[in-house]
Design a protein around this motif. Structure first.
Motif, PDB file in Angstrom:
ATOM      1  N   ALA A  87       0.833  -1.208   0.000  1.00 17.45           N
ATOM      2  CA  ALA A  87       0.000   0.000   0.000  1.00 17.45           C
ATOM      3  C   ALA A  87       0.865   1.254   0.000  1.00 17.45           C
ATOM      4  CB  ALA A  87      -0.935  -0.001   1.205  1.00 17.45           C
ATOM      5  N   GLY A  88       2.016   1.202   0.702  1.00 22.70           N
ATOM      6  CA  GLY A  88       2.913   2.346   0.752  1.00 22.70           C
ATOM      7  C   GLY A  88       2.514   3.418   1.733  1.00 22.70           C
ATOM      8  N   VAL A  89       1.375   3.229   2.401  1.00 18.18           N
ATOM      9  CA  VAL A  89       0.852   4.203   3.356  1.00 18.18           C
ATOM     10  C   VAL A  89       0.242   3.450   4.531  1.00 18.18           C
ATOM     11  CG1 VAL A  89       0.375   6.010   1.645  1.00 18.18           C
ATOM     12  CG2 VAL A  89      -1.361   4.273   2.121  1.00 18.18           C
ATOM     13  N   PHE A  90       0.032   4.153   5.637  1.00 14.78           N
ATOM     14  CA  PHE A  90      -0.595   3.516   6.796  1.00 14.78           C
ATOM     15  C   PHE A  90      -1.085   4.586   7.763  1.00 14.78           C
ATOM     16  CE2 PHE A  90       3.906   3.992   7.787  1.00 14.78           C
ATOM     17  CZ  PHE A  90       3.906   4.480   9.076  1.00 14.78           C
ATOM     18  N   CYS A  91      -1.915   4.142   8.703  1.00 10.89           N
ATOM     19  CA  CYS A  91      -2.400   5.020   9.766  1.00 10.89           C
ATOM     20  C   CYS A  91      -2.155   4.329  11.100  1.00 10.89           C
ATOM     21  CB  CYS A  91      -3.892   5.312   9.596  1.00 10.89           C
ATOM     22  SG  CYS A  91      -4.574   6.443  10.846  1.00 10.89           S
ATOM     23  N   VAL A  92      -1.538   5.042  12.034  1.00  9.27           N
ATOM     24  CA  VAL A  92      -1.333   4.538  13.389  1.00  9.27           C
ATOM     25  C   VAL A  92      -2.497   5.015  14.242  1.00  9.27           C
ATOM     26  CG1 VAL A  92       0.153   4.529  15.413  1.00  9.27           C
ATOM     27  CG2 VAL A  92       1.166   4.568  13.128  1.00  9.27           C
ATOM     28  N   ASN A  93      -3.248   4.075  14.810  1.00  7.33           N
ATOM     29  CA  ASN A  93      -4.362   4.390  15.696  1.00  7.33           C
ATOM     30  C   ASN A  93      -3.909   4.150  17.133  1.00  7.33           C
ATOM     31  OD1 ASN A  93      -7.013   4.547  13.808  1.00  7.33           O
ATOM     32  ND2 ASN A  93      -5.583   3.025  12.992  1.00  7.33           N
ATOM     33  N   VAL A  94      -3.809   5.206  17.924  1.00  7.45           N
ATOM     34  CA  VAL A  94      -3.400   5.093  19.321  1.00  7.45           C
ATOM     35  C   VAL A  94      -4.622   4.685  20.137  1.00  7.45           C
ATOM     36  CG1 VAL A  94      -2.411   6.290  21.301  1.00  7.45           C
ATOM     37  CG2 VAL A  94      -1.635   6.860  18.988  1.00  7.45           C
ATOM     38  N   LEU A  95      -4.543   3.554  20.819  1.00  9.92           N
ATOM     39  CA  LEU A  95      -5.709   3.006  21.502  1.00  9.92           C
ATOM     40  C   LEU A  95      -5.892   3.602  22.896  1.00  9.92           C
ATOM     41  CD1 LEU A  95      -5.626  -0.765  20.524  1.00  9.92           C
ATOM     42  CD2 LEU A  95      -6.590   1.185  19.290  1.00  9.92           C
ATOM     43  N   GLY A  96      -7.171   3.694  23.289  1.00  5.82           N
ATOM     44  CA  GLY A  96      -7.518   4.181  24.612  1.00  5.82           C
ATOM     45  C   GLY A  96      -7.710   3.046  25.599  1.00  5.82           C
ATOM     46  N   ALA A  97      -7.835   3.405  26.869  1.00  8.34           N
ATOM     47  CA  ALA A  97      -7.920   2.407  27.943  1.00  8.34           C
ATOM     48  C   ALA A  97      -9.098   1.458  27.772  1.00  8.34           C
ATOM     49  CB  ALA A  97      -8.006   3.125  29.293  1.00  8.34           C
ATOM     50  N   HIS A  98     -10.136   1.870  27.056  1.00  8.91           N
ATOM     51  CA  HIS A  98     -11.337   1.061  26.885  1.00  8.91           C
ATOM     52  C   HIS A  98     -11.252   0.116  25.693  1.00  8.91           C
ATOM     53  CE1 HIS A  98     -11.653   4.494  24.196  1.00  8.91           C
ATOM     54  NE2 HIS A  98     -12.593   3.859  23.525  1.00  8.91           N
ATOM     55  N   GLN A  99     -10.120   0.082  24.989  1.00  4.77           N
ATOM     56  CA  GLN A  99     -10.058  -0.640  23.722  1.00  4.77           C
ATOM     57  C   GLN A  99      -9.203  -1.910  23.768  1.00  4.77           C
ATOM     58  OE1 GLN A  99      -8.994   2.925  21.306  1.00  4.77           O
ATOM     59  NE2 GLN A  99     -10.898   2.496  20.198  1.00  4.77           N
ATOM     60  N   GLY A 100      -9.137  -2.551  24.935  1.00  3.92           N
ATOM     61  CA  GLY A 100      -8.391  -3.794  25.056  1.00  3.92           C
ATOM     62  C   GLY A 100      -8.915  -4.895  24.155  1.00  3.92           C
ATOM     63  N   ASP A 101     -10.233  -5.041  24.074  1.00  2.00           N
ATOM     64  CA  ASP A 101     -10.818  -6.082  23.229  1.00  2.00           C
ATOM     65  C   ASP A 101     -10.540  -5.813  21.754  1.00  2.00           C
ATOM     66  OD1 ASP A 101     -11.801  -7.484  25.383  1.00  2.00           O
ATOM     67  OD2 ASP A 101     -13.816  -6.596  25.286  1.00  2.00           O
ATOM     68  N   LEU A 102     -10.579  -4.547  21.373  1.00  2.08           N
ATOM     69  CA  LEU A 102     -10.263  -4.185  19.994  1.00  2.08           C
ATOM     70  C   LEU A 102      -8.827  -4.580  19.666  1.00  2.08           C
ATOM     71  CD1 LEU A 102     -11.105  -2.660  17.370  1.00  2.08           C
ATOM     72  CD2 LEU A 102     -10.144  -0.602  18.419  1.00  2.08           C
ATOM     73  N   CYS A 103      -7.918  -4.312  20.587  1.00  5.90           N
ATOM     74  CA  CYS A 103      -6.522  -4.678  20.384  1.00  5.90           C
ATOM     75  C   CYS A 103      -6.364  -6.186  20.222  1.00  5.90           C
ATOM     76  CB  CYS A 103      -5.683  -4.181  21.560  1.00  5.90           C
ATOM     77  SG  CYS A 103      -3.938  -4.570  21.413  1.00  5.90           S
ATOM     78  N   ARG A 104      -7.037  -6.951  21.059  1.00  5.51           N
ATOM     79  CA  ARG A 104      -6.947  -8.414  20.958  1.00  5.51           C
ATOM     80  C   ARG A 104      -7.417  -8.905  19.591  1.00  5.51           C
ATOM     81  NH1 ARG A 104      -9.059  -7.593  26.187  1.00  5.51           N
ATOM     82  NH2 ARG A 104      -7.564  -8.143  27.836  1.00  5.51           N
TER      83      ARG A 104
END
Length: 207
Positions: free
Chosen positions: A111-128
């Motif tokens: 793709a040559g591009v990307f977005c870094v999404n900094v996760l919040g304290a409520h987003q543990g399940d999203l990270c998993r």
């Protein structure tokens, strides 16, 4: 592939990874078998002890995303990443580290591009969800395109950084990806509490 071959591959990659365009996306580096020591040598550091000691360093947690490449039917790409850092103010650069064995990195590289999404304290399940391999990581995940790259910007993430791949360096069994920041921002109304990772567990800041 020996050290000379790896170095040549890295040079070819970096020469091709200037400013990506729709005509030709950058290609990921090859993923050779890497060893720090020979077959008949003892490892200087026990891997389990390395992880245990380094686990005492608390980090934030991000999800790195990229849009689907031309002709791809798999949809956007993304993976959970705790090895992320600001790198330079002038020019604005950030960096993240990704394992050479990652199956997501080649898609981000193309793709040559990307977005870094900094996760919040409520987003543990999203990270998993983004830490697993072989699943539809975006199923049920609300997102909108980042303004420059079109990479998925995850709804609810406290901050986001929209980037173009600037350089890629070898780092043992990982790659060091440097991104040039094209746009960035924070979520309106977010309390700013980050998701932390420490000693193999998620945590949060407390007063």
């Amino acid at each position: 592939m020996g050290h000379a071959g790896m170095a040549a591959a890295a040079v070819r990659y970096l020469r091709s990874a200037g400013t990506p365009d729709t005509a030709g996306r950058v290609e990921p580096l090859p993923r050779p078998d890497l060893r720090a020591v020979g077959d008949d040598e003892r490892a200087p550091i026990d891997p389990a002890e390395f992880r245990r000691v380094l686990g005492n360093f608390a980090t934030g947690v991000t999800v790195v995303t990229a849009p689907a490449g031309a002709g791809e039917s798999a949809g956007p790409a993304g993976f959970a990443c705790q090895s992320f850092s600001a790198l330079s103010l002038d020019p604005p650069l950030i960096a993240f580290m990704v394992a050479r064995t990652s199956t997501t990195w080649p898609r981000i590289a193309r793709a040559g591009v990307f977005c870094v999404n900094v996760l919040g304290a409520h987003q543990g399940d999203l990270c998993r969800g983004f830490a697993v391999s072989g699943a539809d990581k975006f199923a049920g995940v609300a997102h909108a395109p980042a303004p420059v790259s079109g990479s998925p910007r995850l709804v609810g993430a406290p901050a986001w950084i929209d980037c173009t791949i600037h350089a890629v360096h070898t780092g043992g069994d990982h790659l060091i990806v440097v991104g040039r920041v094209d746009a960035l921002g924070t979520a309106d109304g977010d309390d700013g509490s980050p998701l932390l990772f420490h000693r193999g567990r998620f945590g949060r800041l407390t007063d």
